[in-house]
Design an enzyme around this catalytic site. Structure first.
Site, PDB file in Angstrom:
ATOM      1  N   PRO A  33      -5.924 -47.285  17.306  1.00 40.25           N
ATOM      2  CA  PRO A  33      -7.358 -47.535  17.469  1.00 40.25           C
ATOM      3  C   PRO A  33      -8.104 -46.224  17.713  1.00 40.25           C
ATOM      4  O   PRO A  33      -7.579 -45.335  18.394  1.00 40.25           O
ATOM      5  CB  PRO A  33      -7.450 -48.458  18.695  1.00 40.25           C
ATOM      6  N   GLY A  58      -5.217 -40.030  20.193  1.00 43.28           N
ATOM      7  CA  GLY A  58      -5.064 -38.972  19.190  1.00 43.28           C
ATOM      8  C   GLY A  58      -5.254 -39.442  17.765  1.00 43.28           C
ATOM      9  O   GLY A  58      -4.681 -38.852  16.841  1.00 43.28           O
ATOM     10  N   SER A  59      -6.083 -40.493  17.558  1.00 40.71           N
ATOM     11  CA  SER A  59      -6.212 -40.990  16.184  1.00 40.71           C
ATOM     12  C   SER A  59      -6.893 -39.953  15.290  1.00 40.71           C
ATOM     13  O   SER A  59      -6.479 -39.759  14.148  1.00 40.71           O
ATOM     14  CB  SER A  59      -6.937 -42.332  16.142  1.00 40.71           C
ATOM     15  N   ALA A 106      -6.861 -36.663  15.451  1.00 40.17           N
ATOM     16  CA  ALA A 106      -5.928 -35.580  15.105  1.00 40.17           C
ATOM     17  C   ALA A 106      -4.915 -36.063  14.074  1.00 40.17           C
ATOM     18  O   ALA A 106      -4.607 -35.351  13.109  1.00 40.17           O
ATOM     19  CB  ALA A 106      -5.214 -35.067  16.356  1.00 40.17           C
ATOM     20  N   ASP A 136      -3.734 -32.240  20.761  1.00 36.17           N
ATOM     21  CA  ASP A 136      -3.566 -33.453  19.933  1.00 36.17           C
ATOM     22  C   ASP A 136      -2.932 -33.109  18.581  1.00 36.17           C
ATOM     23  O   ASP A 136      -2.014 -33.794  18.125  1.00 36.17           O
ATOM     24  CB  ASP A 136      -4.929 -34.096  19.628  1.00 36.17           C
TER      25      ASP A 136
HETATM   26  O1  PMV Z   1      -8.853 -38.471  24.229  1.00 37.92           O
HETATM   27  P1  PMV Z   1      -8.287 -37.557  23.209  1.00 37.92           P
HETATM   28  O2  PMV Z   1      -7.180 -38.163  22.435  1.00 37.92           O
HETATM   29  O3  PMV Z   1      -9.377 -37.011  22.311  1.00 37.92           O
HETATM   30  O4  PMV Z   1      -7.652 -36.294  23.996  1.00 37.92           O
HETATM   31  C1  PMV Z   1      -8.470 -35.276  24.519  1.00 37.92           C
HETATM   32  C2  PMV Z   1      -7.679 -34.313  25.360  1.00 37.92           C
HETATM   33  C3  PMV Z   1      -8.559 -33.310  26.112  1.00 37.92           C
HETATM   34  O5  PMV Z   1      -7.695 -32.530  26.930  1.00 37.92           O
HETATM   35  C4  PMV Z   1      -9.577 -34.009  26.990  1.00 37.92           C
HETATM   36  C5  PMV Z   1      -9.307 -32.391  25.161  1.00 37.92           C
HETATM   37  C6  PMV Z   1      -8.433 -31.361  24.453  1.00 37.92           C
HETATM   38  O6  PMV Z   1      -8.900 -30.816  23.449  1.00 37.92           O
HETATM   39  O7  PMV Z   1      -7.297 -31.073  24.898  1.00 37.92           O
END
Ligand code: PMV
Length: 318
Positions: free
Chosen positions: A98, A104-105, A107, A149
């Protein structure tokens, strides 16, 4: 007539330690999950390349605000192909992850699309190139990403990471399982990263102590994972959750999800994962009780699953 096509897939990720703090220099630990994004690039007739996902279709040249990361990746790839060799294509994206759930969708979409398209146009599709392209796509979406990610999606497995650098792929004798529960609330990573930057401005010294503590926790998690010390991982999750709450990225909704999980004594520790503000929670569970706890959560939350940590990152599909 069969059309030439290339398919690549890449996994989503969960962050066990160091989200947000990784943007400010902390070590972090992330793992691939058993949910993937598949991207297929296929040649098409006509002059307009397009991107398709579920019911959404957008032409590569259109600035309609959709598929921003993928479009920028695709434009950058095409700019390296001589005009006379350019063909029209369709990128079709299928995702098991989702969006907006902290899993990490975006990425995984960027990695799978960068891999499939570089190979389709005959450019080098080595890991470093895919990583760079996918990271540039993340930058369009999130402004100031750490690269965690993208790295987790490319490498697979469990990784120790510091901004821009893979420190170690942690070898696990026997993979363990984690529970993932999506709270149902979507959010935008970029907004939360900006919010944390403000907190850091206000409390620079305390924030730096949290960055250092997050690095220490990441090394402890890496060691606990190697020695399969699940209680230890659980207690580090609790500390991480308290620190993430302090920097303002937890929410009452996420905290009630965590409390809901703690009703079961087999839950050894739980924390939000990813940017927070909604999104998902991960929990470490006493071995063998993962499925009953998943059933407990599934009655109240829209999407959850148990994941082992798959060793494989991005791969080519038949
Ligand atoms: O919520 P996500 O899957 O976008 O993960 C973000 C992770 C962070 O540490 C908040 C940002 C990053 O670039 O590492």
């Amino acid at each position: 007539m069969t059309r030439r096509s290339v398919t690549a897939s890449a996994p989503g990720k969960i962050i066990l330690s160091g989200e947000h703090f990784v943007v400010h220099g902390s070590y972090s630990v992330a793992a691939a999950i058993n949910k993937r994004v598949l991207a297929t690039v296929q040649e098409i007739d006509g002059s307009r390349s397009r991107i398709v996902s579920n019911d959404l279709v957008s032409h590569l040249g259109s600035d309609d605000g959709t598929f921003l990361g993928v479009k920028s990746i695709a434009r950058s790839i095409i700019s390296n192909v001589p005009r006379k060799n350019r063909e029209s294509f369709e990128i079709s994206i299928r995702s098991e992850i989702p969006s907006g759930a902290g899993l990490g969708s975006s990425a995984a979409v960027n990695v799978a699309c960068a891999a499939a398209l570089t190979k389709f146009v005959g450019l080098s599709s080595k890991e470093e190139e895919i990583q760079k392209l996918a990271f540039d796509g993340e930058r369009i979406l999130h402004g100031n990403p750490s690269g965690l990610d993208v790295q987790a999606s490319i490498s697979g497995g469990l990784i120790l990471f510091k901004k821009g650098t893979l420190i170690e792929k942690i070898h696990l004798e026997r993979p363990f399982k984690l529970l993932v529960v999506f709270s149902g609330k979507k959010r935008r990573t970029s907004k939360l990263v900006a919010k944390v930057a403000k907190i850091r401005e206000r409390y620079p010294n305390h924030f730096q102590r949290l960055v250092d503590s997050s690095s220490a926790s990441s090394f402890e998690i890496a060691l606990a994972a190697k020695t399969r010390n699940m209680e230890k991982i659980g207690s580090i999750f609790e500390i991480a959750q308290a620190n993430l709450s302090w920097i303002g990225v937890s929410t009452p909704h996420l905290e009630s999800l965590i409390e809901f999980l703690y009703q079961k004594q087999e839950v050894l520790g739980a924390k939000l994962t990813g940017a927070g503000g909604g999104g998902s929670v991960i929990a470490v569970i006493k071995e063998g009780s993962e499925e009953p706890i998943l059933r407990h959560a599934s009655g109240s939350y829209p999407f959850g699953f148990v994941t082992e940590i798959p060793e494989e990152g991005f791969r080519w599909e038949k």
